[in-house]
Design an enzyme around this catalytic site. Structure first.
Site, PDB file in Angstrom:
ATOM      1  N   HIS A 121       0.839  -1.351  -0.065  1.00  0.00           N
ATOM      2  CA  HIS A 121       0.011  -0.058  -0.069  1.00  0.00           C
ATOM      3  C   HIS A 121       0.905   1.149  -0.042  1.00  0.00           C
ATOM      4  O   HIS A 121       1.839   1.494   0.802  1.00  0.00           O
ATOM      5  CB  HIS A 121      -1.044   0.054   1.283  1.00  0.00           C
ATOM      6  CG  HIS A 121      -1.804   1.117   1.486  1.00  0.00           C
ATOM      7  ND1 HIS A 121      -1.483   2.326   2.338  1.00  0.00           N
ATOM      8  CD2 HIS A 121      -2.658   1.689   0.704  1.00  0.00           C
ATOM      9  CE1 HIS A 121      -2.396   3.259   2.103  1.00  0.00           C
ATOM     10  NE2 HIS A 121      -3.372   2.946   1.133  1.00  0.00           N
ATOM     11  N   SER A 122       0.538   2.052  -0.934  1.00  0.00           N
ATOM     12  CA  SER A 122       1.265   3.202  -0.896  1.00  0.00           C
ATOM     13  C   SER A 122       2.801   3.123  -1.276  1.00  0.00           C
ATOM     14  O   SER A 122       3.137   2.340  -2.014  1.00  0.00           O
ATOM     15  CB  SER A 122       0.973   4.242   0.286  1.00  0.00           C
ATOM     16  OG  SER A 122       1.615   5.603   0.190  1.00  0.00           O
ATOM     17  N   MET A 123       3.697   3.796  -0.360  1.00  0.00           N
ATOM     18  CA  MET A 123       5.080   3.668  -0.501  1.00  0.00           C
ATOM     19  C   MET A 123       5.616   2.016  -0.353  1.00  0.00           C
ATOM     20  O   MET A 123       6.782   1.907  -0.922  1.00  0.00           O
ATOM     21  CB  MET A 123       5.801   4.601   0.455  1.00  0.00           C
ATOM     22  CG  MET A 123       5.623   5.804   0.391  1.00  0.00           C
ATOM     23  SD  MET A 123       5.948   6.301  -1.562  1.00  0.00           S
ATOM     24  CE  MET A 123       7.864   6.240  -1.163  1.00  0.00           C
ATOM     25  N   THR A 150      -0.025   3.324  -5.098  1.00  0.00           N
ATOM     26  CA  THR A 150       1.552   3.747  -5.071  1.00  0.00           C
ATOM     27  C   THR A 150       1.974   4.537  -6.042  1.00  0.00           C
ATOM     28  O   THR A 150       1.774   4.449  -7.115  1.00  0.00           O
ATOM     29  CB  THR A 150       2.309   2.373  -5.129  1.00  0.00           C
ATOM     30  OG1 THR A 150       1.906   1.307  -4.254  1.00  0.00           O
ATOM     31  CG2 THR A 150       3.762   2.429  -5.118  1.00  0.00           C
TER      32      THR A 150
END
Length: 809
Positions: A121-123, A150
Site C-alpha cells: 500500500h502506498s510507499m 503507490t
C-alpha cells in the site's frame, strides 16, 4: 505472531496475521497456506492487513480451507517515507530478510512454496519494487506484486535527494531489466479522483516497463468493484495465467468466474422453447418464469440496414448466455465480451462486419423462478448513434467543450437505449474509465478529466457512452469548467507550490535590499517586486530551446541539470499557463502568509511588552561576540551529532524570539517618543528617538522577510525532524541526514543576520550585487526546484550568504 529482528533492525517487526481458531492453530508456525506479505505505506500501520486477511479467511472457510492464505505484515514503525527517503533502502533490505524468514517456515512442507505474493500500500509498493534492485535478491522469490495507490512515477513531495535517488534507481532498473521481470506479475491499482494524497497518474507503472506481465488500472475502471470476486485463481506458477486472471477481474469482468480455457464453441442443450425474433428492436420482461427459452435473431435480414447489434440484460447475473449461430449445431460463446455495469446491468455490442459468417444470434434464458429481469436487443447503424465533437483549449467557453482533454482531441458520444441512464467515460489508452448512474428524470454532471495524458503516437479518442431510455428526451451540454481546470492544476502541480511561494518571497527580499526604505513593508514590496514577467518568459524560452538538439548539447556541455519544466513537458504534464497560474497562487499565499506573520508578530510582541517591559536602547551592536560564537558551535555540534533539521529549528526559534524582542522594543521606543513630545523634552532626545525608531523599523522589516524565507526552509525540513524524533529511542543520530551540511551553514548565517541592522548593509559595497542576485536565483529555483524541493534551501542560503557579506564588507 511476532518475529524478532531487534539486532539489525530494532525499529521494524514482522507479524503473522490470525484471528480466532485460525490464530490458535498457527501458534506453532506449522503453516500450510499460500504466503502473502503486506507492506504498509507512508505512516501506515501493519494492522491494516486485517482488511485483507479477514476476508481471505472467510473465503477459505467457504471452500473448507482447500486453498487459503497466510498473511504476514511488516511493521515499519509508521515512518514518513513519502517525505523522508533516508529509510527506504533500510526498509527494502528488511523486507528481503522477511521473505527469507517466511519461506523458511514452509521448508518442511511437502510442496513448499518458493515465492511469496506481496501486497504493497502506498510507499510499500515502491519498497516491494525496490527489492529487485538489491544485489543479492533473487527475482523468483516474488511471483505476484499488487500495489495500491503507490506513486510509482515520482514522489508526491520530493523533499530530499535520498527520495529522488531511490525513485531513479528503482524506475531505471525496471526499465533496463524489463526482460528479466517477465515471471513477475505486477498490478497497480490507483485510487481515482477521491485520492487526494496520491494522484492516479503517479500510480501508473512507467510505460517503458509495461511488459506483458504488468497492468495499471484506476479503481473506478475496475469492473464489479462493488461485488466479490474469485481470489483463489490468482495463485499459479504460470505468469501468463496470472496476467489473464488480472485482466479478467480488473479490466473486463463478464460476471463469471475465471476460466483458464473457456469453451469457444458450446452446444445448446435442454428442452427449451425456441422463439424467432425478426424485429430490429426487441424487449422481453419476465417474472417468475419456470420455462427456459431460446431467442434467435436471424442476421441476414439486418446486415444491409444495420452495422451493429446491442444487447443487454438487467437483474440477471449468471443465468443467461449470449451465443451466436455460426454453423449448423455449432455455437460460439460470446459470454466473455460482456461489459458489466452497476446494478447487475450487462451489455454486449457486436460489429456485424467482424463476424461475416454468422447467421443467427441466440439468447439462452434458463428458468428463473422468483426472479424478475429484462432483456433488450437492438440493431442500429453506427452513424446514427455516434456524434464526434471537438475538444478545444483552455479558453474555449462554448457549451460544446469537454474539460481537460488534450488539445485537438475529439470526444465521441455513443448513445444506447435503457432505463435508468448509465454514463461511461471510456479512455482508450489507459484503464481509467468511470461510470455514473442516474435516475430518470435527473441532471447528471460528468467531469471528463484525465489521470494521464494521451501518448504521442496514439490517435484514439475518448468516448462517452450514454445508455439512456428510449421514451425520454435528453440534452447533452459540453462546456468548460474553470474550477475543474484549477482543480486539475492543483492535483498535478500542488507539490511545486512551495517553490513558487519561496520564489515570490525571494523577489521581495531582493526588492527590500535594493531600496532599504522604511515605508516599504513585506506586503507592499511583494506587490511591487513579485511580477511573473520577471521570471516566466526566461523559463519558457529555455524550455522551448531545449527542444532543439544543438541547444541541448550546449546545455549538457555546461553540466547543467535538465530543466524540470522540460521534463514535465516531455511527460505531457505541463504547459506555460500552468507556471503562470502557480506563480499567481504562490504570490497570494506569500502575501497572506506575510499578513498573518506580521499580525501574529504584533500580537505576541504586545503580550511580551506587557509581561516583560524590555529596555529601550540596544546595548550590543556587534555582529560576532564570544557568546554568539559559542551558540554557533553548540548548534553546529547538535547538527552534526543528532539531526540537522533540529539545529535549523532551534536557530529559527532563536531568531523568532529575537524579532519578538525587537518588535516590543520598537513599541517601547515609540511610547517614549510620544511621552517626550508631550513633555516638551529636548530636541536632541526627540531626534535620537526618531533615528532609533527609523532604523529599528527598517531593520525589523528586513528581519521579518528573512524569517518568512526561513519559515519555508523549516517546513521543507520538518519531515526529517519528525522522523528523527520518532526514532530517537533507537538512534540519537539521524543517518542519513539530508540537511546536515546545510544546517551548519544556516546556523552560522542566521546567528549573524539576527544581530544585524540595515545601517550596516546600506554602507556595503556589495549591496547592489546582493540586491540583484535574488532575481536570477528565483528563476533558477523555478527551473530546477519544481521536481526537487530539497534544492530550494540551497538557493535561499546563497542569497543569505551575500547578505552576511554585506554586513561585514
Amino acid at each position: 505472531m511476532f518475529f524478532n529482528f531487534s539486532r539489525r533492525y530494532p525499529a521494524y517487526e514482522l507479524y503473522l496475521y490470525g484471528e480466532g481458531n485460525y490464530a490458535e492453530e498457527n501458534k506453532n508456525l506449522l503453516l500450510t497456506g499460500i504466503p502473502v506479505l503486506f507492506l504498509p505505506g507512508n505512516a501506515g500501520s501493519y494492522k491494516q492487513v486485517r482488511s485483507l486477511g479477514s476476508i481471505a479467511l472467510r473465503k477459505a472457510e467457504d471452500v473448507d480451507f482447500k486453498y487459503h492464505f497466510n498473511f504476514f505484515s511488516v511493521n515499519f514503525n509508521e515512518e514518513l517515507v513519502a517525505l523522508y527517503g533516508g529509510s527506504l533502502q533500510r526498509q527494502t533490505k528488511f523486507v528481503h530478510e522477511c521473505i527469507k524468514v517466511i519461506l523458511k517456515l514452509y521448508r518442511n512442507r511437502e510442496f513448499a512454496p518458493t515465492s511469496v505474493a506481496i501486497v504493497g500500500h502506498s510507499m510499500g509498493g515502491l519498497v516491494a519494487r525496490a527489492l529487485l534492485t538489491l544485489k543479492n535478491f533473487k527475482p523468483e522469490l516474488i511471483n505476484l506484486l499488487i500495489t495500491q495507490a503507490t506513486p510509482h512515477v515520482a514522489p508526491v513531495m520530493p523533499l530530499d535527494r535520498y527520495l529522488t535517488d531511490f525513485y531513479t534507481a528503482v524506475n531505471n532498473h525496471w526499465i533496463l531489466k524489463a526482460q528479466d521481470l517477465r515471471n513477475l506479475t505486477t498490478l497497480s491499482v490507483a485510487g481515482g479522483f477521491r485520492d487526494y494524497q496520491v494522484r492516479s497518474g503517479l500510480a501508473f507503472l512507467p510505460r517503458l516497463s509495461q511488459h506483458d506481465s504488468a497492468l495499471s488500472v484506476v479503481s473506478s475502471a475496475v469492473p464489479r468493484v462493488w461485488a466479490s470476486t474469485d481470489h483463489l485463481s490468482i495463485i499459479t506458477e504460470d505468469p501468463k495465467k496470472r496476467m489473464s486472471v488480472l485482466n479478467h477481474h480488473f479490466v473486463r469482468h463478464p460476471a463469471k468466474i475465471f476460466e483458464e480455457n473457456p469453451e469457444a464453441f458450446t452446444g445448446l442443450t435442454g428442452a427449451f422453447i425456441w422463439i424467432t425474433v425478426k424485429a430490429s428492436k426487441w424487449t422481453y420482461s419476465v417474472y417468475n418464469d419456470s420455462n427456459g427459452k431460446y431467442f434467435t435473431f436471424p442476421l441476414a435480414s439486418h446486415r444491409k440496414s444495420y452495422s451493429h447489434v446491442y444487447c443487454e440484460n438487467s437483474m440477471l447475473v449468471r443465468k443467461s448466455f449470449f451465443n451466436v449461430w455460426r454453423y449448423v449445431q455449432s455455437w460460439l460463446s460470446l459470454f466473455f465480451l460482456f461489459l458489466f455495469f452497476p446494478f447487475y446491468f450487462k451489455v454486449v455490442i457486436l460489429k456485424l462486419q467482424d463476424y461475416p459468417s454468422l447467421s443467427h444470434i441466440v439468447i439462452q434464458v434458463p428458468p428463473t423462478v422468483g426472479n424478475k429481469y429484462t432483456l433488450d436487443c437492438e440493431f442500429f447503424k453506427e452513424d446514427s448513434r455516434r456524434v464526434q465533437l471537438p475538444v478545444t483549449h483552455l479558453f474555449s467557453f462554448g457549451k460544446y467543450t469537454i474539460l481537460l482533454l488534450e488539445k485537438n482531441e475529439k470526444l465521441i458520444l455513443l448513445t444506447f437505449e435503457r432505463k435508468p441512464s448509465v454514463y461511461r467515460l471510456h479512455i482508450p489508452w489507459s484503464h481509467e474509465d468511470s461510470v455514473a448512474v442516474a435516475k430518470v428524470p435527473s441532471s447528471t454532471e460528468i467531469s471528463a478529466k484525465l489521470h494521464i495524458a494521451q501518448p504521442q503516437n496514439d490517435s484514439r479518442v475518448p468516448e462517452l457512452n450514454i445508455y439512456s431510455s428510449s421514451d425520454c428526451q435528453y440534452e447533452v451540454i459540453l462546456k468548460t469548467s474553470l474550477l475543474q481546470i484549477l482543480g486539475q492544476i492543483i492535483r498535478f502541480h500542488a507539490g511545486a507550490l512551495p517553490v513558487y511561494v519561496v520564489s515570490n518571497i525571494l523577489l521581495t527580499y531582493g526588492g527590500q535590499l535594493s531600496t532599504l526604505i522604511s515605508a516599504g513593508n513585506f506586503s507592499l514590496e511583494l506587490v511591487r517586486t513579485a511580477k511573473p514577467y520577471k521570471v516566466e518568459p526566461l523559463l519558457s524560452i529555455v524550455v522551448f530551446l531545449q527542444g532543439f538538439n544543438w541547444f541541448r548539447e550546449i546545455w549538457e556541455s555546461l553540466s547543467l541539470p535538465e530543466v524540470d519544466a522540460a521534463v514535465l513537458s516531455s511527460q505531457d504534464a505541463w504547459f506555460p499557463l500552468v507556471s503562470l497560474i502557480l506563480f499567481l497562487l504562490g504570490t497570494g499565499i506569500a502575501y497572506w502568509n506575510g499578513v498573518f506573520f506580521s499580525t501574529s508578530l504584533r500580537l505576541f510582541s504586545s503580550l511580551w511588552l506587557t509581561l516583560f517591559r524590555p529596555t529601550v536602547l540596544r546595548k550590543d551592536n556587534k555582529l560576532i561576540t564570544p557568546r554568539r560564537f559559542c551558540v554557533v558551535l553548540s548548534l553546529a555540534l547538535v547538527s552534526w551529532t543528532t539531526c540537522g533539521a533540529f539545529a535549523v529549528f532551534l536557530i529559527y526559534l532563536q531568531y523568532l524570539f529575537k524579532v519578538l524582542k525587537e518588535t516590543s522594543q520598537n513599541f517601547s521606543i515609540y511610547t517614549v517618543k510620544n511621552q517626550s513630545s508631550m513633555d516638551s523634552t529636548s530636541k536632541a532626545t526627540q531626534s535620537l528617538c526618531n533615528s532609533t525608531i527609523a532604523e529599528g523599523i527598517s531593520s525589523l522589516k528586513m528581519h521579518v522577510t528573512i524569517l518568512n524565507l526561513f519559515t519555508w526552509i523549516v517546513l521543507l525540513n520538518l519531515p526529517s525532524l519528525i522522523y528523527w524524533l520518532k526514532n530517537l529511542r533507537y538512534s540519537v543520530r539521524l543517518d542519513p541526514d539530508p540537511c546536515r551540511s546545510t544546517a551548519i551553514i544556516l546556523v552560522c548565517i542566521l546567528e549573524i543576520l539576527m544581530n544585524s541592522s540595515t545601517s550596516e548593509v546600506k554602507s556595503s559595497k556589495l549591496l547592489k550585487i546582493a540586491a540583484k542576485v535574488p532575481l536570477p536565483l528565483s528563476v533558477a529555483m523555478l527551473a530546477f526546484g519544481r521536481m526537487h524541493l530539497y534544492k530550494v534551501p540551497h538557493f535561499v542560503t546563497f542569497s543569505l550568504i551575500l547578505h552576511v557579506l554585506c554586513c561585514i564588507v
